[in-house]
Enzyme design. Structure first.
Site, PDB file in Angstrom:
ATOM      1  N   ASN A  23       0.847  -1.196   0.000  1.00 34.03           N
ATOM      2  CA  ASN A  23       0.000   0.000   0.000  1.00 34.03           C
ATOM      3  C   ASN A  23       0.885   1.250   0.000  1.00 34.03           C
ATOM      4  O   ASN A  23       1.782   1.368   0.836  1.00 34.03           O
ATOM      5  CB  ASN A  23      -0.910   0.000   1.241  1.00 34.03           C
ATOM      6  CG  ASN A  23      -1.887   1.163   1.241  1.00 34.03           C
ATOM      7  OD1 ASN A  23      -1.497   2.313   1.350  1.00 34.03           O
ATOM      8  ND2 ASN A  23      -3.166   0.850   1.121  1.00 34.03           N
ATOM      9  N   SER A  45      -5.243  -0.322  -2.912  1.00 32.87           N
ATOM     10  CA  SER A  45      -5.810   0.993  -2.602  1.00 32.87           C
ATOM     11  C   SER A  45      -6.901   0.744  -1.574  1.00 32.87           C
ATOM     12  O   SER A  45      -7.837  -0.031  -1.834  1.00 32.87           O
ATOM     13  CB  SER A  45      -6.374   1.637  -3.872  1.00 32.87           C
ATOM     14  OG  SER A  45      -6.701   2.980  -3.610  1.00 32.87           O
ATOM     15  N   GLU A  46      -6.792   1.380  -0.397  1.00 28.49           N
ATOM     16  CA  GLU A  46      -7.621   0.943   0.727  1.00 28.49           C
ATOM     17  C   GLU A  46      -9.104   1.270   0.569  1.00 28.49           C
ATOM     18  O   GLU A  46      -9.920   0.811   1.354  1.00 28.49           O
ATOM     19  CB  GLU A  46      -7.079   1.494   2.051  1.00 28.49           C
ATOM     20  CG  GLU A  46      -7.154   2.994   2.243  1.00 28.49           C
ATOM     21  CD  GLU A  46      -5.857   3.693   1.847  1.00 28.49           C
ATOM     22  OE1 GLU A  46      -5.114   3.134   1.001  1.00 28.49           O
ATOM     23  OE2 GLU A  46      -5.592   4.791   2.377  1.00 28.49           O
ATOM     24  N   ASN A  47      -9.468   2.046  -0.439  1.00 31.47           N
ATOM     25  CA  ASN A  47     -10.890   2.249  -0.692  1.00 31.47           C
ATOM     26  C   ASN A  47     -11.526   1.043  -1.369  1.00 31.47           C
ATOM     27  O   ASN A  47     -12.722   1.056  -1.639  1.00 31.47           O
ATOM     28  CB  ASN A  47     -11.131   3.530  -1.501  1.00 31.47           C
ATOM     29  CG  ASN A  47     -10.311   3.587  -2.773  1.00 31.47           C
ATOM     30  OD1 ASN A  47      -9.131   3.246  -2.788  1.00 31.47           O
ATOM     31  ND2 ASN A  47     -10.936   3.998  -3.862  1.00 31.47           N
ATOM     32  N   SER A  87     -11.368  -4.644   2.765  1.00 32.78           N
ATOM     33  CA  SER A  87     -10.108  -3.970   2.503  1.00 32.78           C
ATOM     34  C   SER A  87      -9.284  -3.819   3.778  1.00 32.78           C
ATOM     35  O   SER A  87      -8.088  -4.106   3.806  1.00 32.78           O
ATOM     36  CB  SER A  87     -10.387  -2.591   1.890  1.00 32.78           C
ATOM     37  OG  SER A  87      -9.191  -1.926   1.610  1.00 32.78           O
TER      38      SER A  87
END
Lengths: 207, 234
Positions: A23, A45-47, A87
């Site tokens: 990340n 991508s943490e979304n 996530s």
């Protein structure tokens, strides 16, 4: 000559292991993706996305496809999408090998502050607290000193913490340092930077 | 079982009361329930407590509800894109409870799953841990976080069948499934309602059991940061 942003990003890319899920934060960390070379790295991508591609060509932007910095991006062949709980499940669960993040302050015990300046900056931590608590390795990329010339590597953080004792390695414009027992250890100096110059620019204990 | 309503206002009929808590899906401006937010503005319901990762931008998304002073409290992880939010917060007119993003998502998920609390490493040793129970597991410290059960969930999906089985598109999924799960009632807006039987049952992202009311409409889908590259970089 100290490293510039691109050189810091390239040095951070050396830290990433082939075949891992990683990340990258906003700012210089985002540039790291340009320097991974032949290594097989999957960007999270943490979304809610694994397998993040580059920015889209003009006219091909998709409002349903953004990264955690809310920028339009693209997918790649291996891309998968998922919800926010999944996530952060993979983040908190230790499945992400490394996170590369920017910082305002790092302390010699590995404390990290990068989300808030009381009375001034009240934006929020986003996913940073979850990332530093959960990923395998936390690599900070930042300038060694702030705009006033003060060390950002401190004995202890003055700003509210993002995580306690979470930083593993720090890459600055002056070199590379590890968080070890008793303080920071110099791993590498930027080309043309002397050990004394780095020590003079550092408040944290160097062991 | 008729879940389909003609308009967002009709879909919210009878569900709104002052001081209620609402969970909203979306990340930034991506996958936000635009039509239901507009209907909330129109309804005039006030003193809202809203759990949403972000607070929209000035003049769009949840930013509209801030401008009309209908929001009393936000539970969010990041609110940096909204000047009106900052103004109200710094003036003491708006309450803000920062939640780490993963903690907020898990609070919604667990609340919806009948789990009243969970332990997490996130935030240990920070201001987030203040006032929360700490517990050691296998030599590591964790803090207790509570599940969220909201009076109402407002979410956005790409497609749903008429029973509410829903499919999201790309990163517009984000908080929408977990927000839907944590609502006592969930109202969903979609780009297209399709007949039941036309979605692959193996590819449903959110089962219709979580969706009580459904509307179809046109979305603006505003882009927050338009970033592109030139063709020659290919």
């Amino acid at each position: 000559m100290p490293w510039n942003r691109e050189q810091m990003a390239a040095r951070a890319a050396d830290e990433l292991q082939d075949g891992t899920y990683v990340n990258l934060g906003i700012g210089i960390p985002t540039l790291v993706a340009n320097y991974t070379g032949d290594k097989d790295i999957t960007l999270q991508s943490e979304n809610g996305m694994l397998g993040m591609g580059p920015f889209p060509f003009e006219g091909e932007e998709d409002p349903d496809l953004i990264n955690a910095g809310k920028q339009t991006i693209t997918e790649v062949d291996r891309t998968s999408y998922f919800d926010s709980a999944t996530s952060f499940g993979m983040i908190r669960g230790g499945k992400i090998a490394a996170a590369v993040l920017g910082a305002m302050e790092v302390a010699e015990n590995g404390d990290l502050a990068n989300w808030m300046i009381p009375g001034k900056l009240v934006k929020g931590m986003g996913g940073a607290m979850d990332l530093v608590a959960g990923v395998g390795r936390v690599i900070v990329v930042m300038d060694h000193q702030n705009k006033k010339g003060e060390s950002k590597l401190l004995k202890s953080c003055t700003l509210p913490l993002t995580g306690k004792g979470v930083v593993d390695r720090i890459i600055t414009n002056l070199g590379v340092l590890d968080v070890v027992a008793g303080g920071l250890a110099i791993v590498e100096l930027a080309e043309g930077v002397t050990e004394q110059e780095l020590r003079d620019a550092t408040e944290a204990a160097i062991v | 079982m008729n879940k389909i309503h003609a308009t967002a206002t009709e879909a919210l009929d009878g569900l709104l009361f002052d001081g209620m808590q609402i969970a909203a899906g979306g990340f930034g401006l991506c996958g936000i329930p635009e039509l239901l937010i507009d209907a909330l503005v129109e309804s005039g319901v006030k003193d809202l407590s809203i759990a949403s990762n972000n607070a929209g931008v000035d003049g769009f998304g949840l930013g509209k509800l801030l401008e009309t002073r209908q929001v009393k409290k936000m539970l969010s992880s990041y609110v940096g894109e909204n000047a009106e939010f900052m103004r109200q917060y710094l003036a003491g007119e708006l309450e803000l409870e920062f939640n780490p993003q993963g903690t907020l998502a898990e609070r919604m998920r667990s609340g919806g799953c009948g789990i009243p609390g969970f332990y997490t490493k996130t935030g240990v040793g920070t201001v987030i841990a203040e006032g929360k129970e700490e517990k050691e597991f296998d030599g590591q410290t964790y803090i207790l976080e509570r599940g969220i059960v909201a009076d109402l969930a407002i979410v956005k999906a790409w497609k749903a069948d008429d029973t509410g089985n829903a499919v999201f598109r790309k990163t517009a999924r984000n908080f929408n499934p977990v927000a839907a799960m944590c609502g006592k009632v969930c109202v969903m807006e979609v780009e297209e309602i399709v007949p039941s039987g036309s979605l692959d049952p193996d590819s449903i992202h959110l089962p219709g059991i979580y969706v009580h009311r459904l509307i179809q409409g046109t979305h603006e889908k505003r882009i927050e940061q338009r970033t592109t590259r030139k063709q020659e970089e290919a």
